[in-house]
Design an enzyme around this catalytic site. Structure first.
Site, PDB file in Angstrom:
ATOM      1  N   ASP A   1     -14.367 -12.905 -24.530  1.00 15.27           N
ATOM      2  CA  ASP A   1     -14.596 -14.232 -23.938  1.00 15.27           C
ATOM      3  C   ASP A   1     -15.893 -14.612 -24.030  1.00 15.27           C
ATOM      4  O   ASP A   1     -16.095 -15.800 -24.464  1.00 15.27           O
ATOM      5  CB  ASP A   1     -14.086 -13.983 -22.314  1.00 15.27           C
TER       6      ASP A   1
ATOM      7  N   PHE B   1     -23.925 -19.520 -15.413  1.00 14.07           N
ATOM      8  CA  PHE B   1     -22.549 -18.821 -15.138  1.00 14.07           C
ATOM      9  C   PHE B   1     -21.599 -19.543 -15.105  1.00 14.07           C
ATOM     10  O   PHE B   1     -20.998 -20.325 -14.296  1.00 14.07           O
ATOM     11  CB  PHE B   1     -22.646 -18.013 -13.749  1.00 14.07           C
TER      12      PHE B   1
ATOM     13  N   LYS C   1     -23.830 -17.088 -25.267  1.00 16.02           N
ATOM     14  CA  LYS C   1     -24.966 -17.544 -24.690  1.00 16.02           C
ATOM     15  C   LYS C   1     -26.164 -16.766 -25.152  1.00 16.02           C
ATOM     16  O   LYS C   1     -26.620 -15.603 -24.868  1.00 16.02           O
ATOM     17  CB  LYS C   1     -24.742 -16.935 -23.054  1.00 16.02           C
TER      18      LYS C   1
ATOM     19  N   ASP D   1     -22.788 -12.430 -23.953  1.00 18.34           N
ATOM     20  CA  ASP D   1     -23.916 -12.763 -23.257  1.00 18.34           C
ATOM     21  C   ASP D   1     -25.126 -11.645 -23.544  1.00 18.34           C
ATOM     22  O   ASP D   1     -25.639 -12.233 -24.640  1.00 18.34           O
ATOM     23  CB  ASP D   1     -23.444 -12.303 -21.648  1.00 18.34           C
TER      24      ASP D   1
HETATM   25  P1  IMP Z   1     -22.398  -8.696 -22.246  1.00 19.27           P
HETATM   26  O1  IMP Z   1     -22.287  -7.232 -22.436  1.00 19.27           O
HETATM   27  O2  IMP Z   1     -23.588  -8.970 -21.288  1.00 19.27           O
HETATM   28  O3  IMP Z   1     -22.608  -9.417 -23.590  1.00 19.27           O
HETATM   29  O4  IMP Z   1     -21.452  -9.175 -21.310  1.00 19.27           O
HETATM   30  C1  IMP Z   1     -20.232  -9.698 -21.668  1.00 19.27           C
HETATM   31  C2  IMP Z   1     -19.418  -9.833 -20.446  1.00 19.27           C
HETATM   32  O5  IMP Z   1     -19.779 -10.213 -19.347  1.00 19.27           O
HETATM   33  C3  IMP Z   1     -18.207 -10.790 -20.835  1.00 19.27           C
HETATM   34  O6  IMP Z   1     -17.179 -10.123 -21.471  1.00 19.27           O
HETATM   35  C4  IMP Z   1     -18.007 -11.457 -19.622  1.00 19.27           C
HETATM   36  O7  IMP Z   1     -16.894 -10.642 -18.802  1.00 19.27           O
HETATM   37  C5  IMP Z   1     -19.074 -11.197 -18.589  1.00 19.27           C
HETATM   38  N1  IMP Z   1     -19.880 -12.426 -18.448  1.00 19.27           N
HETATM   39  C6  IMP Z   1     -20.916 -12.592 -19.225  1.00 19.27           C
HETATM   40  N2  IMP Z   1     -21.336 -13.942 -18.778  1.00 19.27           N
HETATM   41  C7  IMP Z   1     -20.162 -14.483 -17.843  1.00 19.27           C
HETATM   42  C8  IMP Z   1     -20.204 -15.783 -17.229  1.00 19.27           C
HETATM   43  O8  IMP Z   1     -21.039 -16.525 -17.314  1.00 19.27           O
HETATM   44  N3  IMP Z   1     -19.134 -15.710 -16.288  1.00 19.27           N
HETATM   45  C9  IMP Z   1     -18.497 -14.708 -16.234  1.00 19.27           C
HETATM   46  N4  IMP Z   1     -18.373 -13.326 -16.847  1.00 19.27           N
HETATM   47  C10 IMP Z   1     -19.520 -13.153 -17.679  1.00 19.27           C
END
Ligand code: IMP
Length: 179
Positions: free
Chosen positions: A102, A154, A133, A105
């Site tokens: 999805d 977010f 992002k 981040d």
């Molecule tokens: P990462 O490991 O920090 O890249 O996080 C990825 C996961 O964090 C995504 O698959 C989402 O489930 C969650 N996530 C990151 N940003 C958001 C957001 O803005 N809204 C909701 N979930 C998020």
């Protein structure tokens, strides 16, 4: 944890998402044109709406599998530890795989999952993320295809939640606290 009051401002409409998925599906179809049966791996839970729309646009023989990794609790803060909560049902050795995420981040979740799946020696593995992002990135991670690059907000909707809410919105919206 009591929920802070918030409203959701639409950022990407259902129509924009559908149009982008059509474009991306064309590129993916081209990339995997010589594949017998593509294994499409959805990362739960946030990708469930995206993967449903994407596979129906692909027009390729596909197998669908899911993997659940956790890096988020019920807050807007990312935790650094990535755990596999549910593994794939099928084998991917020697197969062509498309991982569907999805949001990228910090990048921790995808880089962990990529490393894990690489170790199982697929023939080819590509990654598609609906949202990116880049301002939040902490580890180097770039999907092969990205739906939309967004600022450090977010977001919810289209499968994506805020503390398990708002996954069923048909569009992507940003969370704005009103207190
Ligand atoms: P990462 O490991 O920090 O890249 O996080 C990825 C996961 O964090 C995504 O698959 C989402 O489930 C969650 N996530 C990151 N940003 C958001 C957001 O803005 N809204 C909701 N979930 C998020």
């Amino acid at each position: 944890m009591p929920q802070r009051p918030y409203v959701i401002d639409e950022m990407i409409s259902a129509k924009q998402i559908a149009a982008r998925i059509e474009e991306l599906a064309g590129e993916i179809r081209h990339e995997f044109a010589d594949t017998d049966k593509l294994v499409v791996v959805g990362l739960l839970r946030g990708s469930f709406v995206f993967i449903a729309d994407l596979v129906r646009e692909l027009d390729l023989p596909v197998e669908v599998d899911f993997l659940e990794a956790s890096s988020y609790g019920n807050a807007t803060e990312s935790s650094r530890e990535v755990r596999i909560l549910k593994d794939l049902r099928g084998e991917i050795a020697g197969r062509d795989v498309l991982v569907v995420e999805d949001i990228v981040d910090t990048g921790y979740t995808l880089s962990h999952v990529k490393h894990l799946l690489d170790g199982r020696q697929p023939r080819k593995m590509k990654i598609i993320a609906l949202l990116d992002k880049p301002a939040r990135r902490e580890v180097e991670m770039q999907a092969d295809w990205t739906g939309f690059t967004i600022p450090d907000e977010f977001v919810v909707g289209y499968g994506i939640d805020f503390a398990q809410r708002n996954r069923n919105l048909p569009f992507i919206g940003k969370v704005r606290f009103t207190d």
